[in-house]
Design an enzyme around this catalytic site. Structure first.
Site, short mmCIF file in Angstrom:
data_model
loop_
_atom_site.label_atom_id
_atom_site.label_comp_id
_atom_site.label_asym_id
_atom_site.label_seq_id
_atom_site.Cartn_x
_atom_site.Cartn_y
_atom_site.Cartn_z
N SER A 119 3.43 -8.28 -5.78
CA SER A 119 2.18 -7.78 -5.20
C SER A 119 1.52 -6.80 -6.14
O SER A 119 2.13 -5.80 -6.53
CB SER A 119 2.47 -7.08 -3.88
OG SER A 119 1.36 -6.30 -3.51
N HIS A 127 0.57 -12.06 -5.62
CA HIS A 127 0.27 -11.71 -4.23
C HIS A 127 -0.81 -10.64 -4.24
O HIS A 127 -0.66 -9.59 -4.87
CB HIS A 127 1.54 -11.20 -3.56
CG HIS A 127 1.38 -10.87 -2.11
ND1 HIS A 127 1.47 -11.81 -1.12
CD2 HIS A 127 1.14 -9.69 -1.49
CE1 HIS A 127 1.29 -11.23 0.06
NE2 HIS A 127 1.09 -9.94 -0.13
N ASP A 130 -3.16 -8.12 -2.07
CA ASP A 130 -3.26 -7.43 -0.78
C ASP A 130 -4.67 -6.88 -0.58
O ASP A 130 -5.04 -5.87 -1.17
CB ASP A 130 -2.25 -6.29 -0.73
CG ASP A 130 -0.83 -6.81 -0.56
OD1 ASP A 130 -0.61 -7.59 0.38
OD2 ASP A 130 0.04 -6.43 -1.36
N MET A 147 -7.22 -5.05 1.75
CA MET A 147 -7.19 -4.12 2.90
C MET A 147 -8.59 -3.54 3.12
O MET A 147 -9.27 -3.19 2.16
CB MET A 147 -6.21 -2.98 2.64
CG MET A 147 -4.79 -3.44 2.36
SD MET A 147 -3.69 -2.03 2.21
CE MET A 147 -2.16 -2.85 1.74
N MET A 206 -5.54 -8.33 5.00
CA MET A 206 -5.28 -7.35 6.06
C MET A 206 -6.62 -6.76 6.46
O MET A 206 -6.93 -5.60 6.17
CB MET A 206 -4.30 -6.29 5.54
CG MET A 206 -2.88 -6.82 5.44
SD MET A 206 -1.83 -5.84 4.36
CE MET A 206 -2.29 -6.54 2.79
N MET A 217 5.97 -9.90 8.14
CA MET A 217 5.87 -8.55 7.59
C MET A 217 7.16 -7.79 7.89
O MET A 217 7.58 -7.69 9.04
CB MET A 217 4.69 -7.79 8.21
CG MET A 217 3.31 -8.27 7.80
SD MET A 217 2.98 -8.31 6.02
CE MET A 217 3.28 -6.62 5.54
N GLY A 219 -0.15 -1.88 5.11
CA GLY A 219 -1.07 -0.79 4.74
C GLY A 219 -0.68 -0.08 3.47
O GLY A 219 -1.54 0.42 2.76
N GLY A 234 2.36 0.22 0.03
CA GLY A 234 3.53 -0.23 -0.69
C GLY A 234 4.63 0.82 -0.57
O GLY A 234 4.40 1.93 -0.09
N GLY A 235 5.83 0.44 -0.99
CA GLY A 235 6.92 1.39 -1.10
C GLY A 235 7.56 1.82 0.21
O GLY A 235 8.25 2.84 0.25
N ASP A 293 7.33 -9.97 3.31
CA ASP A 293 6.52 -8.99 2.58
C ASP A 293 6.81 -7.58 3.10
O ASP A 293 6.57 -7.28 4.26
CB ASP A 293 5.04 -9.36 2.80
CG ASP A 293 4.07 -8.48 2.01
OD1 ASP A 293 4.53 -7.63 1.24
OD2 ASP A 293 2.86 -8.69 2.19
N GLY A 294 7.31 -6.74 2.19
CA GLY A 294 7.51 -5.34 2.50
C GLY A 294 8.95 -4.89 2.31
O GLY A 294 9.86 -5.42 2.95
N GLY A 295 9.15 -3.93 1.43
CA GLY A 295 10.49 -3.35 1.25
C GLY A 295 11.50 -4.28 0.60
O GLY A 295 12.71 -4.06 0.71
N GLY A 335 6.33 -5.54 -4.34
CA GLY A 335 5.32 -4.75 -5.02
C GLY A 335 5.93 -3.66 -5.87
O GLY A 335 6.07 -3.79 -7.08
N SER A 336 6.37 -2.57 -5.20
CA SER A 336 6.89 -1.43 -5.95
C SER A 336 8.16 -1.79 -6.72
O SER A 336 8.40 -1.24 -7.81
CB SER A 336 7.14 -0.24 -5.02
OG SER A 336 7.88 -0.63 -3.90
C1 DX5 Z 1 1.97 -4.00 2.51
C2 DX5 Z 1 1.57 -5.16 1.60
C3 DX5 Z 1 2.64 -5.54 0.68
C4 DX5 Z 1 3.04 -4.47 -0.30
C5 DX5 Z 1 4.51 -4.55 -0.45
O1 DX5 Z 1 0.97 -3.79 3.44
O2 DX5 Z 1 1.19 -6.30 2.35
O3 DX5 Z 1 2.33 -6.76 -0.01
O4 DX5 Z 1 2.46 -4.60 -1.56
O5 DX5 Z 1 4.92 -3.47 -1.20
P1 DX5 Z 1 6.46 -3.12 -1.39
O6 DX5 Z 1 7.09 -4.32 -2.00
O7 DX5 Z 1 6.41 -1.94 -2.28
O8 DX5 Z 1 7.01 -2.82 -0.01
ZN ZN Z 2 1.05 -8.31 1.23
#
Ligand code: DX5
Ligand code: ZN
Length: 217
Positions: free
Chosen positions: A7, A32, A34, A36, A67, A136, A141, A143-144, A174-176, A196-197
């Site tokens: 991401s 990916h 995102d 928002m 989103m 999700m 909303g 990352g990290g 997606d997420g963590g 992402g992170s």
């Molecule tokens: C969160 C996003 C994710 C985000 C994930 O709202 O939809 O795609 O980038 O970030 P990490 O991998 O850092 O949780």
């Molecule tokens: Zn995402």
């Protein structure tokens, strides 16, 4: 074998094309993106102009995660020759079946995302029309954030329904996501892992992508 979709939310936006080149170099499968709107989620990122300007600067396909509220008003903005998936949120669509059709009519694969609190059962009637279901594993909303464990149950349930009903959607999380939980997520039946992170926070981004791919192969 599962796929990796880094991401760009955690990338350096001032040099986006270079950052995408790093994940491509490491062997990522998708970019990916995102999107928002500061309304559906408490953060604003970027819109169609950024997605369009990146198209042509990489050969990776795009996985666009919207989103945003009223996505039906914006979907055409995200169609580029590289857009493989457009993913809308179940919670943002009053007429979900119509929005799925709208995406497909534009020649793009359609996905629906579920917030952590939204049950898989809300998709019962539309699953046969979907190319992708995004689970999700954080509240969208930012990352990290920390992975919410019950997302694993949703992955397993979606894999089970797919098998029993003979459907063919891909399952994405997606997420963590990080190097420590990637194997378990893959083994639960997930096809595409977004990170992402865990990717862009690494000192050596291509090497981090290779580390993920070694786990996902
Ligand atoms: C969160 C996003 C994710 C985000 C994930 O709202 O939809 O795609 O980038 O970030 P990490 O991998 O850092 O949780
Ligand atoms: Zn995402």
């Amino acid at each position: 074998m599962s796929k990796l979709a880094p991401s760009i939310l955690s990338a350096d936006f001032s040099r986006l094309a270079e950052q995408i080149a790093l994940i491509e170099q490491g062997g990522a499968d998708y970019v990916h993106m995102d999107v928002m709107d500061g309304a559906f989620v408490p953060n604003i990122t970027f819109g169609g102009p950024v997605v369009k300007s990146v198209a042509g600067r990489t050969s990776l396909p795009f996985d666009v995660h919207l989103m945003i509220e009223r996505p039906e008003l914006r979907i055409p903005d995200f169609v580029t020759p590289q857009t493989e998936f457009i993913v809308v949120h179940q919670e943002a669509c009053v007429h979900l079946h119509r929005v799925i059709q709208q995406i497909k009519d534009l020649g793009v694969k359609a996905g629906v995302a579920l917030n952590p609190a939204t049950p898989v059962s809300t998709l019962e009637y539309v699953l046969p029309y979907l190319d992708l279901v995004l689970v999700m594993s954080v509240n969208p909303g930012f990352g990290g954030q920390k992975f919410i464990p019950f997302a694993m149950d949703k992955i397993a349930l979606l894999a089970d329904i797919r098998k029993k009903k003979g459907l063919d959607y891909v399952i994405e999380i997606d997420g963590g996501v990080n190097l420590s939980n990637a194997a378990a997520i893959k083994n639960a039946g997930c096809d595409i892992l977004v990170a992402g992170s865990a990717v862009f926070g690494a000192a050596d981004v291509p090497e981090r992508v290779r580390e993920f791919q070694a786990i996902l192969k």
